[in-house]
Design a protein around this motif. Structure first.
Motif, PDB file in Angstrom:
ATOM      1  N   THR A  20       7.616  -3.767  15.068  1.00 41.78           N
ATOM      2  CA  THR A  20       6.213  -4.011  14.698  1.00 41.78           C
ATOM      3  C   THR A  20       5.750  -3.005  13.649  1.00 41.78           C
ATOM      4  O   THR A  20       5.096  -3.368  12.662  1.00 41.78           O
ATOM      5  CB  THR A  20       5.312  -3.910  15.949  1.00 41.78           C
ATOM      6  N   HIS A  21       6.112  -1.736  13.868  1.00 40.91           N
ATOM      7  CA  HIS A  21       5.760  -0.691  12.899  1.00 40.91           C
ATOM      8  C   HIS A  21       6.331  -1.028  11.514  1.00 40.91           C
ATOM      9  O   HIS A  21       5.620  -0.943  10.508  1.00 40.91           O
ATOM     10  CB  HIS A  21       6.293   0.658  13.400  1.00 40.91           C
ATOM     11  N   SER A  22       7.576  -1.443  11.460  1.00 39.26           N
ATOM     12  CA  SER A  22       8.230  -1.745  10.175  1.00 39.26           C
ATOM     13  C   SER A  22       7.536  -2.899   9.455  1.00 39.26           C
ATOM     14  O   SER A  22       7.307  -2.847   8.241  1.00 39.26           O
ATOM     15  CB  SER A  22       9.712  -2.077  10.397  1.00 39.26           C
ATOM     16  N   LEU A  49      12.667  -1.926   5.374  1.00 40.96           N
ATOM     17  CA  LEU A  49      13.928  -1.189   5.559  1.00 40.96           C
ATOM     18  C   LEU A  49      13.748   0.292   5.877  1.00 40.96           C
ATOM     19  O   LEU A  49      14.727   0.963   6.229  1.00 40.96           O
ATOM     20  CB  LEU A  49      14.787  -1.327   4.289  1.00 40.96           C
ATOM     21  N   HIS A  50      12.527   0.839   5.754  1.00 44.98           N
ATOM     22  CA  HIS A  50      12.413   2.308   5.715  1.00 44.98           C
ATOM     23  C   HIS A  50      12.933   3.013   6.975  1.00 44.98           C
ATOM     24  O   HIS A  50      13.471   4.113   6.886  1.00 44.98           O
ATOM     25  CB  HIS A  50      10.968   2.742   5.390  1.00 44.98           C
ATOM     26  N   ASP A  51      12.787   2.392   8.140  1.00 45.12           N
ATOM     27  CA  ASP A  51      13.248   3.037   9.388  1.00 45.12           C
ATOM     28  C   ASP A  51      14.505   2.362   9.951  1.00 45.12           C
ATOM     29  O   ASP A  51      14.773   2.467  11.155  1.00 45.12           O
ATOM     30  CB  ASP A  51      12.134   2.978  10.450  1.00 45.12           C
ATOM     31  N   ILE A  52      15.278   1.729   9.098  1.00 46.69           N
ATOM     32  CA  ILE A  52      16.382   0.866   9.565  1.00 46.69           C
ATOM     33  C   ILE A  52      17.371   1.588  10.486  1.00 46.69           C
ATOM     34  O   ILE A  52      17.871   0.995  11.441  1.00 46.69           O
ATOM     35  CB  ILE A  52      17.105   0.184   8.383  1.00 46.69           C
ATOM     36  N   TYR A 109      13.042   9.171   0.735  1.00 46.53           N
ATOM     37  CA  TYR A 109      12.004  10.211   0.748  1.00 46.53           C
ATOM     38  C   TYR A 109      10.745   9.784   1.503  1.00 46.53           C
ATOM     39  O   TYR A 109       9.690  10.398   1.341  1.00 46.53           O
ATOM     40  CB  TYR A 109      11.676  10.636  -0.694  1.00 46.53           C
ATOM     41  N   HIS A 110      10.862   8.764   2.377  1.00 42.93           N
ATOM     42  CA  HIS A 110       9.640   8.277   3.015  1.00 42.93           C
ATOM     43  C   HIS A 110       9.057   9.266   4.018  1.00 42.93           C
ATOM     44  O   HIS A 110       7.868   9.225   4.323  1.00 42.93           O
ATOM     45  CB  HIS A 110       9.855   6.894   3.673  1.00 42.93           C
ATOM     46  N   THR A 111       9.852  10.187   4.521  1.00 45.21           N
ATOM     47  CA  THR A 111       9.342  11.138   5.519  1.00 45.21           C
ATOM     48  C   THR A 111       8.877  12.448   4.896  1.00 45.21           C
ATOM     49  O   THR A 111       7.871  13.009   5.314  1.00 45.21           O
ATOM     50  CB  THR A 111      10.422  11.466   6.567  1.00 45.21           C
ATOM     51  N   ALA A 127       2.109   4.271   3.267  1.00 40.24           N
ATOM     52  CA  ALA A 127       2.037   3.128   4.187  1.00 40.24           C
ATOM     53  C   ALA A 127       2.575   3.511   5.570  1.00 40.24           C
ATOM     54  O   ALA A 127       2.098   3.011   6.593  1.00 40.24           O
ATOM     55  CB  ALA A 127       2.819   1.939   3.622  1.00 40.24           C
ATOM     56  N   ASP A 128       3.550   4.413   5.604  1.00 38.74           N
ATOM     57  CA  ASP A 128       4.118   4.864   6.879  1.00 38.74           C
ATOM     58  C   ASP A 128       3.068   5.627   7.693  1.00 38.74           C
ATOM     59  O   ASP A 128       3.105   5.630   8.919  1.00 38.74           O
ATOM     60  CB  ASP A 128       5.335   5.751   6.586  1.00 38.74           C
ATOM     61  N   PHE A 129       2.131   6.278   7.008  1.00 32.67           N
ATOM     62  CA  PHE A 129       1.052   7.002   7.690  1.00 32.67           C
ATOM     63  C   PHE A 129      -0.098   6.092   8.106  1.00 32.67           C
ATOM     64  O   PHE A 129      -0.818   6.395   9.055  1.00 32.67           O
ATOM     65  CB  PHE A 129       0.453   8.067   6.750  1.00 32.67           C
ATOM     66  N   GLU A 133      -0.760  -0.167  13.160  1.00 30.80           N
ATOM     67  CA  GLU A 133      -0.671   0.261  14.567  1.00 30.80           C
ATOM     68  C   GLU A 133      -0.860   1.768  14.745  1.00 30.80           C
ATOM     69  O   GLU A 133      -0.937   2.254  15.876  1.00 30.80           O
ATOM     70  CB  GLU A 133       0.675  -0.168  15.164  1.00 30.80           C
ATOM     71  N   ARG A 134      -0.950   2.512  13.642  1.00 26.65           N
ATOM     72  CA  ARG A 134      -1.099   3.968  13.747  1.00 26.65           C
ATOM     73  C   ARG A 134      -2.445   4.331  14.362  1.00 26.65           C
ATOM     74  O   ARG A 134      -3.485   3.798  13.942  1.00 26.65           O
ATOM     75  CB  ARG A 134      -0.992   4.612  12.359  1.00 26.65           C
ATOM     76  N   ASP A 135      -2.438   5.248  15.317  1.00 23.75           N
ATOM     77  CA  ASP A 135      -3.713   5.615  15.957  1.00 23.75           C
ATOM     78  C   ASP A 135      -3.796   7.103  16.275  1.00 23.75           C
ATOM     79  O   ASP A 135      -4.517   7.522  17.159  1.00 23.75           O
ATOM     80  CB  ASP A 135      -3.923   4.780  17.232  1.00 23.75           C
TER      81      ASP A 135
HETATM   82 FE   LIG Z   1       8.170   4.714   9.805  1.00 23.67          FE
END
Ligand SMILES: [Fe+2]
Ligand SMILES: [Fe+2]
Length: 187
Positions: A20-22, A49-52, A109-111, A127-129, A133-135
């Motif tokens: 869901t996050h992805s 793909l970022h957290d694959i 470099y997404h992290t 977008a990852d931040f 669903e981020r809370d």
């Molecule tokens: Fe992520």
């Protein structure tokens, strides 16, 4: 392959929450790409793909990293939470045949971020931040900053991460520090 094929691939590599996050990161990356002039199709794919490899066990991730001829620094060896970005960037090249360097770097470099990020890299980082669903506390603040500029959003995100690491004497990523300095220099 289209985006649905890639969704099918990641679906079996992770649990429901991360899937869901992805999907949410992908949607948010598309929105930010359109707002800030990055390629929305690349943003959609990099987001998916970022957290694959995030749920691939650490031993296997080290093998993947090694297969990409990447030598981890001493600090990177200590921060196994960051391995998935590196192993993910190798995995999508070797197993999925992704060749676009911008997508590869957006995963890589997404992290941490890094100096000299492209618009696509910044879009995926942010977008990852800010995905739906981020809370965590302050997510509203970073969402507001993300509407001002990619860099203001990123700056807040990097600050947030570095502060948390300093509070518990965690290792600091040099890439993150260089990204932070660069944003301040160009502000
Ligand atoms: Fe992520
Ligand atoms: Fe991640």
């Amino acid at each position: 392959m289209n985006i649905d094929n890639y969704k099918d691939i990641i679906r079996v590599m992770m649990g429901d929450r991360r899937y869901t996050h992805s999907v949410n990161v992908s949607a948010e990356a598309v929105r930010l790409a359109k707002k800030y002039g990055a390629d929305p199709e690349k943003a959609a794919l990099a987001g998916i793909l970022h957290d694959i490899t995030k749920e691939v066990d650490f031993e296997k991730q080290l093998q993947i990293i090694d297969s990409g001829d990447i030598i981890l620094t001493d600090v990177e060896k200590k921060t196994n939470k960051l391995w998935h970005a590196i192993s993910g960037s190798v995995y999508i090249q070797k197993k999925l045949g992704i060749t676009d360097p911008d997508i590869i770097n957006a995963v890589r470099y997404h992290t941490t971020g890094r100096a000299g990020m492209s618009k696509l890299e910044k879009v995926v980082f942010l977008a990852d931040f800010t995905s739906a669903e981020r809370d965590y506390p302050d997510v509203d603040v970073i969402r507001k900053k993300a509407e001002i500029s990619l860099e203001e959003g990123m700056l807040y995100g990097i600050e947030f991460t570095l502060k948390r690491l300093l509070e518990r004497q965690g290792y600091l990523s040099l890439d993150a520090i260089e990204a932070y300095n660069e944003i301040l220099l160009n502000r």
